[in-house]
Design a protein around this motif. Structure first.
Motif, PDB file in Angstrom:
ATOM      1  N   SER A  81     -10.331  31.686  27.434  1.00 15.54           N
ATOM      2  CA  SER A  81      -8.913  31.272  26.915  1.00 15.54           C
ATOM      3  C   SER A  81      -9.487  30.406  25.684  1.00 15.54           C
ATOM      4  O   SER A  81      -8.388  30.091  24.951  1.00 15.54           O
ATOM      5  CB  SER A  81      -8.199  30.777  27.869  1.00 15.54           C
ATOM      6  N   ASP A  82     -10.475  29.922  25.322  1.00 21.45           N
ATOM      7  CA  ASP A  82     -10.747  28.936  24.236  1.00 21.45           C
ATOM      8  C   ASP A  82     -10.469  29.602  23.265  1.00 21.45           C
ATOM      9  O   ASP A  82     -10.838  30.931  22.759  1.00 21.45           O
ATOM     10  CB  ASP A  82     -12.275  28.867  24.270  1.00 21.45           C
ATOM     11  N   GLY A  83      -9.750  28.716  22.197  1.00 23.63           N
ATOM     12  CA  GLY A  83      -9.943  29.218  20.668  1.00 23.63           C
ATOM     13  C   GLY A  83     -10.809  28.944  19.816  1.00 23.63           C
ATOM     14  O   GLY A  83     -12.065  28.246  20.176  1.00 23.63           O
ATOM     15  N   GLU A  84     -10.925  29.317  18.646  1.00 18.43           N
ATOM     16  CA  GLU A  84     -12.180  28.956  17.898  1.00 18.43           C
ATOM     17  C   GLU A  84     -12.569  27.709  17.696  1.00 18.43           C
ATOM     18  O   GLU A  84     -13.743  27.578  17.192  1.00 18.43           O
ATOM     19  CB  GLU A  84     -11.844  29.656  16.225  1.00 18.43           C
ATOM     20  N   ASP A  85     -11.716  26.782  17.892  1.00 22.90           N
ATOM     21  CA  ASP A  85     -11.726  25.229  17.657  1.00 22.90           C
ATOM     22  C   ASP A  85     -12.398  24.643  18.913  1.00 22.90           C
ATOM     23  O   ASP A  85     -12.746  23.403  18.867  1.00 22.90           O
ATOM     24  CB  ASP A  85     -10.431  24.544  17.260  1.00 22.90           C
ATOM     25  N   GLN A  86     -12.663  25.419  19.981  1.00 23.75           N
ATOM     26  CA  GLN A  86     -12.805  24.924  21.117  1.00 23.75           C
ATOM     27  C   GLN A  86     -14.237  25.415  21.850  1.00 23.75           C
ATOM     28  O   GLN A  86     -14.374  25.383  23.017  1.00 23.75           O
ATOM     29  CB  GLN A  86     -11.712  25.111  22.366  1.00 23.75           C
ATOM     30  N   HIS A  87     -15.268  25.626  21.024  1.00 27.15           N
ATOM     31  CA  HIS A  87     -16.453  26.467  21.193  1.00 27.15           C
ATOM     32  C   HIS A  87     -17.395  25.175  21.800  1.00 27.15           C
ATOM     33  O   HIS A  87     -17.665  24.029  21.096  1.00 27.15           O
ATOM     34  CB  HIS A  87     -16.990  27.145  20.348  1.00 27.15           C
ATOM     35  N   ALA A  88     -18.144  25.459  22.796  1.00 30.08           N
ATOM     36  CA  ALA A  88     -19.360  24.715  23.122  1.00 30.08           C
ATOM     37  C   ALA A  88     -20.556  25.172  23.030  1.00 30.08           C
ATOM     38  O   ALA A  88     -20.852  26.114  23.451  1.00 30.08           O
ATOM     39  CB  ALA A  88     -19.137  24.491  24.897  1.00 30.08           C
ATOM     40  N   LYS A  89     -21.293  24.485  21.870  1.00 26.64           N
ATOM     41  CA  LYS A  89     -22.377  25.194  21.384  1.00 26.64           C
ATOM     42  C   LYS A  89     -23.478  25.169  22.290  1.00 26.64           C
ATOM     43  O   LYS A  89     -23.646  24.493  22.895  1.00 26.64           O
ATOM     44  CB  LYS A  89     -22.729  24.345  19.958  1.00 26.64           C
ATOM     45  N   CYS A  90     -24.244  26.098  22.299  1.00 32.69           N
ATOM     46  CA  CYS A  90     -25.329  26.488  23.172  1.00 32.69           C
ATOM     47  C   CYS A  90     -25.177  26.642  24.409  1.00 32.69           C
ATOM     48  O   CYS A  90     -26.258  26.873  25.329  1.00 32.69           O
ATOM     49  CB  CYS A  90     -26.303  25.083  23.102  1.00 32.69           C
ATOM     50  N   LEU A  91     -24.087  26.724  25.149  1.00 33.89           N
ATOM     51  CA  LEU A  91     -23.736  27.381  26.339  1.00 33.89           C
ATOM     52  C   LEU A  91     -23.188  28.829  26.249  1.00 33.89           C
ATOM     53  O   LEU A  91     -22.612  29.456  25.693  1.00 33.89           O
ATOM     54  CB  LEU A  91     -22.717  26.480  26.841  1.00 33.89           C
ATOM     55  N   TYR A  92     -23.458  29.164  27.489  1.00 39.72           N
ATOM     56  CA  TYR A  92     -23.071  30.464  27.683  1.00 39.72           C
ATOM     57  C   TYR A  92     -21.303  30.902  27.538  1.00 39.72           C
ATOM     58  O   TYR A  92     -20.552  30.324  28.185  1.00 39.72           O
ATOM     59  CB  TYR A  92     -23.162  31.318  29.162  1.00 39.72           C
ATOM     60  N   GLN A  93     -21.330  32.073  26.979  1.00 43.89           N
ATOM     61  CA  GLN A  93     -19.879  32.452  26.579  1.00 43.89           C
ATOM     62  C   GLN A  93     -19.549  33.530  27.620  1.00 43.89           C
ATOM     63  O   GLN A  93     -19.913  34.709  27.478  1.00 43.89           O
ATOM     64  CB  GLN A  93     -19.583  32.804  25.195  1.00 43.89           C
ATOM     65  N   PRO A  94     -18.509  33.174  28.570  1.00 46.19           N
ATOM     66  CA  PRO A  94     -18.249  34.398  29.700  1.00 46.19           C
ATOM     67  C   PRO A  94     -17.281  35.264  28.863  1.00 46.19           C
ATOM     68  O   PRO A  94     -16.713  35.177  28.001  1.00 46.19           O
ATOM     69  CB  PRO A  94     -17.355  33.568  30.667  1.00 46.19           C
ATOM     70  N   ILE A  95     -17.336  36.471  29.330  1.00 49.07           N
ATOM     71  CA  ILE A  95     -16.825  37.716  28.784  1.00 49.07           C
ATOM     72  C   ILE A  95     -15.738  38.248  29.729  1.00 49.07           C
ATOM     73  O   ILE A  95     -14.655  38.426  29.199  1.00 49.07           O
ATOM     74  CB  ILE A  95     -17.523  38.892  28.779  1.00 49.07           C
ATOM     75  N   SER A  96     -15.700  38.006  30.925  1.00 53.18           N
ATOM     76  CA  SER A  96     -14.776  38.334  32.037  1.00 53.18           C
ATOM     77  C   SER A  96     -14.564  37.263  32.920  1.00 53.18           C
ATOM     78  O   SER A  96     -15.321  36.289  33.032  1.00 53.18           O
ATOM     79  CB  SER A  96     -14.862  39.740  32.641  1.00 53.18           C
ATOM     80  N   GLU A  97     -13.348  37.163  33.755  1.00 51.58           N
ATOM     81  CA  GLU A  97     -13.113  36.054  34.640  1.00 51.58           C
ATOM     82  C   GLU A  97     -14.032  36.141  35.719  1.00 51.58           C
ATOM     83  O   GLU A  97     -14.414  35.133  36.310  1.00 51.58           O
ATOM     84  CB  GLU A  97     -11.787  36.047  35.189  1.00 51.58           C
ATOM     85  N   GLN A  98     -14.602  37.364  36.040  1.00 50.26           N
ATOM     86  CA  GLN A  98     -15.745  37.430  36.992  1.00 50.26           C
ATOM     87  C   GLN A  98     -16.925  36.678  36.820  1.00 50.26           C
ATOM     88  O   GLN A  98     -17.737  36.059  37.636  1.00 50.26           O
ATOM     89  CB  GLN A  98     -16.165  38.845  37.209  1.00 50.26           C
ATOM     90  N   ASP A  99     -17.298  36.359  35.247  1.00 49.93           N
ATOM     91  CA  ASP A  99     -18.331  35.738  34.916  1.00 49.93           C
ATOM     92  C   ASP A  99     -18.275  34.050  35.359  1.00 49.93           C
ATOM     93  O   ASP A  99     -19.351  33.379  35.634  1.00 49.93           O
ATOM     94  CB  ASP A  99     -18.553  35.629  33.573  1.00 49.93           C
ATOM     95  N   LEU A 154     -22.662  29.245  36.376  1.00 48.15           N
ATOM     96  CA  LEU A 154     -22.978  28.210  37.161  1.00 48.15           C
ATOM     97  C   LEU A 154     -24.343  27.573  37.171  1.00 48.15           C
ATOM     98  O   LEU A 154     -24.654  26.770  38.004  1.00 48.15           O
ATOM     99  CB  LEU A 154     -22.663  28.565  38.657  1.00 48.15           C
ATOM    100  N   SER A 155     -24.847  28.021  36.108  1.00 46.87           N
ATOM    101  CA  SER A 155     -26.269  27.363  35.876  1.00 46.87           C
ATOM    102  C   SER A 155     -26.298  26.370  34.915  1.00 46.87           C
ATOM    103  O   SER A 155     -25.702  26.267  33.930  1.00 46.87           O
ATOM    104  CB  SER A 155     -27.343  28.325  35.209  1.00 46.87           C
ATOM    105  N   LEU A 156     -26.680  25.046  35.465  1.00 42.05           N
ATOM    106  CA  LEU A 156     -26.773  23.732  34.740  1.00 42.05           C
ATOM    107  C   LEU A 156     -27.456  23.796  33.486  1.00 42.05           C
ATOM    108  O   LEU A 156     -28.391  24.522  33.462  1.00 42.05           O
ATOM    109  CB  LEU A 156     -27.169  22.636  35.653  1.00 42.05           C
ATOM    110  N   ASP A 157     -26.986  23.272  32.378  1.00 43.41           N
ATOM    111  CA  ASP A 157     -27.586  23.313  30.999  1.00 43.41           C
ATOM    112  C   ASP A 157     -27.739  24.931  30.482  1.00 43.41           C
ATOM    113  O   ASP A 157     -28.354  24.915  29.378  1.00 43.41           O
ATOM    114  CB  ASP A 157     -28.854  22.717  31.026  1.00 43.41           C
ATOM    115  N   PHE A 158     -27.202  25.656  31.228  1.00 43.44           N
ATOM    116  CA  PHE A 158     -27.048  27.258  30.707  1.00 43.44           C
ATOM    117  C   PHE A 158     -25.494  27.467  30.445  1.00 43.44           C
ATOM    118  O   PHE A 158     -25.000  28.000  29.361  1.00 43.44           O
ATOM    119  CB  PHE A 158     -28.022  28.160  31.308  1.00 43.44           C
ATOM    120  N   GLY A 159     -24.737  27.413  31.784  1.00 43.74           N
ATOM    121  CA  GLY A 159     -23.432  27.532  31.838  1.00 43.74           C
ATOM    122  C   GLY A 159     -22.635  26.412  31.445  1.00 43.74           C
ATOM    123  O   GLY A 159     -21.362  26.729  31.152  1.00 43.74           O
TER     124      GLY A 159
END
Length: 436
Positions: free
Chosen positions: A249-267, A274-279
């Motif tokens: 649901s994030d907009g273009e102003d709400q990106h957390a750099k270097c962290l995984y970007q989920p594609i679906s809600e299942q992610d 759920l991985s620390l420092d990756f997700g």
């Protein structure tokens, strides 16, 4: 001959090519690399040539001759020597046979100027200022002396009523002829100082509100990027920490750099998210900051629920990852505007620019306004350095995975450098290879 600089992160390599029958033919890639290793609780810096061979003289100079110098001084020396040996490989020069003409070409190469010539075209990406050039030349002066090279061009002095710059390292009344003249124009610092931050807080508490105070404190005190701060939601606020992550649901102003970007809600339930420092990242907060966050939630969000309930639910709602106890079970973005929508970066930049101007903080008109925010994160790094924190500790605060990335944030002013008498440059750790 064409020389093209290829940059990845803070590392450069150079493609050397010629034009033959109307086509560009690559002759080779010059890839001189500096690497930092830890061995037996000691830090060593190695420089490899393009054939992956350790440059022995450079190794001995940095790790033996300069062993009593700080790791920062040795790292700066390594950075300068990487440029020197890259230059030697590109042009085919010998280090013990550099005359005036070759050294002038070296200086142009260090500046990073792209230039079209009769025989050689250079397309260099990175550029450096005269002050940095003087530091590099000073390093070469000491290195040449160590390896027994008497380079007249680099050692020649001229009489002067005053030195060309503090970087000339000449005696009083003398300066090195090779030194570049340093402009006295005042540069805008890349970070917010502790004194400036105190002034910012006083200004905000007088003219603005909790929202503005929270944003600058999260960036300056906790090292958040503006996108990470604007992407925070109510469920991300815990008793002793905040959680940084990306949402669909994030907009273009709400990106957390270097962290995984989920594609679906299942992610959200998958191993990557759920991985620390990756997700996700965890940022510790104290009770004072937590209380301020809670007060903001109840003051601003409850007001919006009552005044603009429909708009608030439509525009501020965020994906729910964990669940929360606020606001009827739904999750909402933390920082919102008066129209009950998530705060946009462009609007926030206007507020921050006004705050800076009210505090007499210089603004570089040639830079994009988003850099106003990054100066707070840079301030977090510089405050940590001045407080005696190690680069490894600063790396953890900024949530980086390598020291190389941290070095971008170490930007001492002229006053800082005068007091500390050293600069900090890029380094990178790898496993140690045996060196005889």
């Amino acid at each position: 001959m064409d020389i093209r600089e290829m940059v990845k992160g803070s590392k450069s390599k150079y493609e050397v090519s010629i034009i033959s029958d109307g086509k560009r033919v690559v002759l080779g890639i010059v890839d001189v690399e500096v690497q930092q290793v830890d061995y037996n609780n000691e830090k060593y810096i190695l420089i490899y040539d393009s054939n992956r061979r350790v440059i022995r003289d450079a190794y001995k100079y940095i790790n033996l001759h300069l062993k009593d110098s700080s790791i920062n001084t040795r790292t700066l020396t390594a950075t300068a020597l990487v440029k020197l040996y890259s230059f030697l490989e590109i042009y085919g020069f010998k280090i013990d046979n550099l005359e005036k003409n070759e050294m002038e070409v070296l200086k142009t190469f260090l500046y990073g100027n792209s230039k079209t010539g009769l025989l050689i075209d250079t397309m260099l990406v990175k550029s450096r200022e005269a002050k940095t050039i003087n530091k590099y030349i000073s390093i070469y002066r000491g290195y040449f002396k160590y390896i027994g090279i008497d380079n007249k061009w680099i050692n020649e002095k001229v009489k002067s009523s005053k030195t060309l710059s503090r970087d000339s390292f000449g005696d009083i009344g003398d300066s090195y002829k090779a030194s570049e003249r340093v402009s006295k124009a005042k540069k805008v610092p890349k970070y917010i100082s502790e004194k400036q931050f105190d002034a910012i807080l006083k200004c905000i508490r007088k003219h603005y509100g909790i929202r503005e105070e929270l944003l600058v404190r999260l960036m300056y005190q906790k090292g958040l990027r503006i996108g990470e701060a604007l992407g925070l939601t109510i469920e991300d606020i815990k008793d002793d920490c905040i959680i940084i992550r990306n949402r669909i649901s994030d907009g273009e102003d709400q990106h957390a750099k270097c962290l995984y970007q989920p594609i679906s809600e299942q992610d959200y339930k998958g191993s990557k998210c759920l991985s620390l420092d990756f997700g996700f990242n965890i940022v510790k907060i104290d009770s004072e900051l937590h209380e301020l966050l809670e007060r903001y939630i109840y003051m601003y969000h409850e007001k919006m629920v009552k005044r603009k309930r429909t708009s608030y639910r439509k525009y501020c709602k965020a994906d729910r990852v964990e669940g929360n106890n606020f606001l009827e079970g739904d999750n909402y973005y933390l920082f919102i505007n008066r129209e009950s929508r998530p705060l946009r970066r462009t609007n926030w930049n206007k507020y921050l620019k006004k705050i800076y101007l009210m505090c007499n903080i210089e603004i570089d008109k040639e830079k994009k306004s988003k850099l106003l925010n990054h100066r707070l994160r840079h301030g977090c790094a510089m405050k940590g350095l001045k407080d005696g924190k190690s680069l490894e500790e600063i790396m953890k605060i900024l949530r980086h995975s390598s020291l190389m990335s941290v070095m971008v944030y170490i930007n001492p002013t002229d006053e800082d450098e005068y007091e500390a008498n050293e600069s900090i440059w890029d380094s990178r750790g790898i496993e140690l290879n045996d060196i005889d």
